[in-house]
Design an enzyme around this catalytic site. Structure first.
Site, PDB file in Angstrom:
ATOM      1  CD  GLU A 146       5.489  -6.335  15.403  1.00  0.00           C
ATOM      2  OE1 GLU A 146       5.552  -7.457  14.862  1.00  0.00           O
ATOM      3  OE2 GLU A 146       4.660  -6.056  16.281  1.00  0.00           O
TER       4      GLU A 146
ATOM      5  CD  GLU B 114     -11.392  -2.159  -0.494  1.00  0.00           C
ATOM      6  OE1 GLU B 114     -12.086  -3.052  -1.007  1.00  0.00           O
ATOM      7  OE2 GLU B 114     -11.051  -2.153   0.699  1.00  0.00           O
TER       8      GLU B 114
END
Length: 333
Positions: free
Chosen positions: A116, A147
């Site tokens: 953004e 992960e």
């Protein structure tokens, strides 16, 4: 024949169960179980023990009550967040980047904040980067086990040529994600500034970062569902880091986004409106100024407020590190 097949199936179930049990007896599994038991974010919320008996309105009220705790938790972290912003501002000055890294929800939130920034502040897409365990495919679908690999975090940083000019923000609600810890250790080893963002006080990743940010939002409405309050806290903190860093880098005038990129019709109209708000001119005058400056909002405002021609205005802005208020003052003195 049917009996024999039934026995084979049962035998397979028993074997699978036995293998699963043997896997769980690994000491690392018990260690992780103990870690989860000690985490605030994994605890059971005493106020929602009967949530399965509530109607929809009661459930939503309970969620809303818990969400109110998030900004209060962040308020206690203003100091380390400020330190992180200063580190990012300094990195931007020397051509460094802000890099977010995380797994699951944490990784997705980092990517969301990163993508953004270019349209909001007209920065290169490489200036703020989001990395997620398992790569881009993990944005839409979980990549099992990603992960748990610290080397994968190191490899992902090397892939983007992470360097000592950059700032790394490791995001993990639990504060124990190996992928994040591996990346933080690598970043520190090459002299880069490191920041951790977790929701468990005294978490492991805090020990691997120069700056530790830890909004303690407490147990979730649904036990362990850290995409809720923890995720909300992380998103707010990431928004704060980028927004404050961009303001401190000259990307605003008053409280207006004057480096917005007019890349679509809505942003085109927003650019006109921003110029109008900053200069008190009408829409026609604002649009004419924008056309004259190739729709550079900051330059258009400078042109209207001081009368300086765009080619000179660019030089003035460069001399004042892109800060519009300073540039206006310099031309009006």
């Amino acid at each position: 024949m049917a009996k024999k097949n039934s026995d084979n199936v049962q035998s397979k179930v028993d074997n699978d169960h036995s293998e699963s049990s043997n896997q769980f007896t690994d000491e690392s599994d018990y260690s992780l179980l103990n870690q989860l038991d000690s985490m605030v974010s994994e605890g059971r919320n005493p106020d929602t023990m009967d949530i399965d008996l509530m109607d929809s309105k009661q459930i939503l009220t309970q969620i809303n009550n818990e969400d109110r705790k998030v900004p209060l938790a962040i308020e206690k972290c203003i100091e380390p967040i400020s330190e992180a912003v200063e580190a990012v501002v300094e990195a931007f000055k020397v051509g460094g980047r802000l890099v977010y890294i995380g797994a699951g929800t944490s990784g997705r939130l980092g990517i969301l904040d990163a993508v953004e920034c270019p349209p909001t502040f007209s920065i290169p897409s490489e200036q703020v980067v989001g990395l997620i365990a398992g790569g881009n495919k993990a944005i839409l679908k979980a990549v099992e086990g990603a992960e748990d690999d610290p080397q994968m975090g190191i490899d992902d940083l090397k892939h983007i040529q992470f360097c000592d000019k950059d700032v790394l923000v490791g995001i993990a609600a639990s504060g124990r994600t190996p992928y994040v810890i591996g990346s933080l250790d690598y970043a520190k080893s090459i002299g880069a500034k490191t920041v951790s963002l977790s929701c468990n006080p005294g978490s492991e990743i805090d020990k691997h970062a120069d700056i530790a940010i830890c909004p303690v939002v407490g147990p979730e409405v649904l036990t362990g569902s850290t995409r809720m309050k923890s995720g909300t806290a992380q998103k707010l903190v990431l928004n704060m880091i980028t927004t404050a860093s961009m303001i401190r880098s000259g990307k605003s005038y008053e409280n207006l986004m004057v480096d917005v990129s007019a890349s679509n019709k809505k942003l085109h109209m927003r650019a006109i409106r921003i110029v109008m708000q900053a200069t008190q001119v009408d829409a026609y005058t604002a649009e004419q100024a924008l056309k004259k400056t190739n729709f550079m909002v900051k330059l258009s405002i400078l042109h209207i407020l001081t009368g300086v021609e765009p080619h000179l205005g660019r030089k003035i802005l460069q001399q004042n590190d892109g800060f519009l208020r300073r540039s206006v003052a310099a031309l009006n003195t």
